[in-house]
Design a protein around this motif. Structure first.
Motif, PDB file in Angstrom:
ATOM      1  N   ALA A  43      -9.394 -15.055  -7.063  1.00 23.32           N
ATOM      2  CA  ALA A  43      -8.590 -15.095  -5.849  1.00 23.32           C
ATOM      3  C   ALA A  43      -7.754 -13.830  -5.768  1.00 23.32           C
ATOM      4  CB  ALA A  43      -7.703 -16.325  -5.860  1.00 23.32           C
ATOM      5  N   ASN A  44      -7.476 -13.399  -4.548  1.00 24.17           N
ATOM      6  CA  ASN A  44      -6.679 -12.206  -4.306  1.00 24.17           C
ATOM      7  C   ASN A  44      -5.505 -12.538  -3.408  1.00 24.17           C
ATOM      8  OD1 ASN A  44      -8.530 -10.373  -5.626  1.00 24.17           O
ATOM      9  ND2 ASN A  44      -9.853 -10.669  -3.870  1.00 24.17           N
ATOM     10  N   ARG A  45      -4.391 -11.860  -3.643  1.00 24.75           N
ATOM     11  CA  ARG A  45      -3.212 -11.976  -2.786  1.00 24.75           C
ATOM     12  C   ARG A  45      -2.599 -10.593  -2.641  1.00 24.75           C
ATOM     13  NH1 ARG A  45      -0.140 -17.188  -5.479  1.00 24.75           N
ATOM     14  NH2 ARG A  45      -1.848 -18.648  -5.208  1.00 24.75           N
ATOM     15  N   ILE A  46      -1.892 -10.392  -1.529  1.00 23.05           N
ATOM     16  CA  ILE A  46      -1.216  -9.118  -1.287  1.00 23.05           C
ATOM     17  C   ILE A  46       0.233  -9.399  -0.903  1.00 23.05           C
ATOM     18  CG2 ILE A  46      -1.116  -7.038   0.136  1.00 23.05           C
ATOM     19  CD1 ILE A  46      -4.130  -7.400   0.647  1.00 23.05           C
ATOM     20  N   ILE A  47       1.150  -8.667  -1.521  1.00 22.56           N
ATOM     21  CA  ILE A  47       2.531  -8.667  -1.057  1.00 22.56           C
ATOM     22  C   ILE A  47       2.889  -7.213  -0.763  1.00 22.56           C
ATOM     23  CG2 ILE A  47       3.281 -10.786  -2.175  1.00 22.56           C
ATOM     24  CD1 ILE A  47       4.513  -9.151  -4.395  1.00 22.56           C
ATOM     25  N   SER A  48       3.828  -7.012   0.150  1.00 22.21           N
ATOM     26  CA  SER A  48       4.128  -5.656   0.611  1.00 22.21           C
ATOM     27  C   SER A  48       5.617  -5.352   0.576  1.00 22.21           C
ATOM     28  CB  SER A  48       3.636  -5.484   2.044  1.00 22.21           C
ATOM     29  OG  SER A  48       2.259  -5.672   2.120  1.00 22.21           O
ATOM     30  N   SER A  49       5.890  -4.069   0.408  1.00 19.19           N
ATOM     31  CA  SER A  49       7.242  -3.549   0.597  1.00 19.19           C
ATOM     32  C   SER A  49       7.183  -2.676   1.846  1.00 19.19           C
ATOM     33  CB  SER A  49       7.680  -2.736  -0.625  1.00 19.19           C
ATOM     34  OG  SER A  49       6.970  -1.510  -0.700  1.00 19.19           O
ATOM     35  N   MET A  50       8.209  -1.937   2.101  1.00 13.66           N
ATOM     36  CA  MET A  50       8.210  -1.050   3.269  1.00 13.66           C
ATOM     37  C   MET A  50       7.167   0.060   3.148  1.00 13.66           C
ATOM     38  SD  MET A  50      10.538  -2.116   5.388  1.00 13.66           S
ATOM     39  CE  MET A  50      11.168  -0.775   6.338  1.00 13.66           C
ATOM     40  N   THR A  51       6.858   0.483   1.913  1.00 19.36           N
ATOM     41  CA  THR A  51       5.987   1.643   1.722  1.00 19.36           C
ATOM     42  C   THR A  51       4.703   1.377   0.948  1.00 19.36           C
ATOM     43  OG1 THR A  51       7.181   2.272  -0.296  1.00 19.36           O
ATOM     44  CG2 THR A  51       7.956   3.229   1.787  1.00 19.36           C
ATOM     45  N   HIS A  52       4.627   0.261   0.231  1.00 20.44           N
ATOM     46  CA  HIS A  52       3.473   0.005  -0.634  1.00 20.44           C
ATOM     47  C   HIS A  52       2.992  -1.443  -0.526  1.00 20.44           C
ATOM     48  CE1 HIS A  52       4.978   3.715  -2.449  1.00 20.44           C
ATOM     49  NE2 HIS A  52       3.757   3.863  -2.958  1.00 20.44           N
ATOM     50  N   ASP A  53       1.739  -1.645  -0.903  1.00 21.45           N
ATOM     51  CA  ASP A  53       1.143  -2.978  -1.008  1.00 21.45           C
ATOM     52  C   ASP A  53       0.790  -3.234  -2.471  1.00 21.45           C
ATOM     53  OD1 ASP A  53       1.146  -3.390   1.772  1.00 21.45           O
ATOM     54  OD2 ASP A  53      -0.837  -2.485   2.000  1.00 21.45           O
ATOM     55  N   ALA A  54       0.970  -4.468  -2.882  1.00 18.15           N
ATOM     56  CA  ALA A  54       0.582  -4.886  -4.236  1.00 18.15           C
ATOM     57  C   ALA A  54      -0.587  -5.866  -4.093  1.00 18.15           C
ATOM     58  CB  ALA A  54       1.743  -5.547  -4.954  1.00 18.15           C
ATOM     59  N   HIS A  55      -1.749  -5.466  -4.580  1.00 21.99           N
ATOM     60  CA  HIS A  55      -2.937  -6.313  -4.570  1.00 21.99           C
ATOM     61  C   HIS A  55      -3.002  -7.030  -5.911  1.00 21.99           C
ATOM     62  CE1 HIS A  55      -4.896  -4.493  -0.971  1.00 21.99           C
ATOM     63  NE2 HIS A  55      -4.075  -3.496  -1.291  1.00 21.99           N
ATOM     64  N   MET A  56      -2.934  -8.357  -5.888  1.00 19.93           N
ATOM     65  CA  MET A  56      -2.931  -9.156  -7.114  1.00 19.93           C
ATOM     66  C   MET A  56      -4.220  -9.972  -7.191  1.00 19.93           C
ATOM     67  SD  MET A  56       0.953 -10.587  -6.763  1.00 19.93           S
ATOM     68  CE  MET A  56       0.587 -11.207  -5.119  1.00 19.93           C
TER      69      MET A  56
END
Length: 71
Positions: free
Chosen positions: A2-15
């Motif tokens: 499974a994949n999830r994404i969380i974001s900040s103002m400048t970057h994305d974190a793909h988990m």
């Protein structure tokens, strides 16, 4: 897997959390500039987790810390 994404103002974190054949669950993380697809430079956590929810909690905590440090 499974994949999830969380974001900040400048970057994305793909988990990603996936089942590792009877050993447990493994997690990885990839931080990329916002809007880009998942890169090839994964941060693989060196732990095999007994439960999927613990793997997700751990990788999300790491992702939020990494995103916070990039501000």
């Amino acid at each position: 897997m499974a994949n999830r994404i969380i974001s900040s103002m400048t970057h994305d974190a793909h988990m990603t959390v996936k089942d590792h054949i009877a050993d447990g669950w493994v997690a990885s993380l990839c931080i990329v500039p916002k809007g880009e697809s998942e890169g090839k430079e994964l941060i693989n956590l060196d732990t095999v987790f007994e439960r999927e929810d613990v793997a997700w909690e751990t990788v999300e905590t790491l992702a939020r810390a990494e995103l916070s440090s990039l501000k």
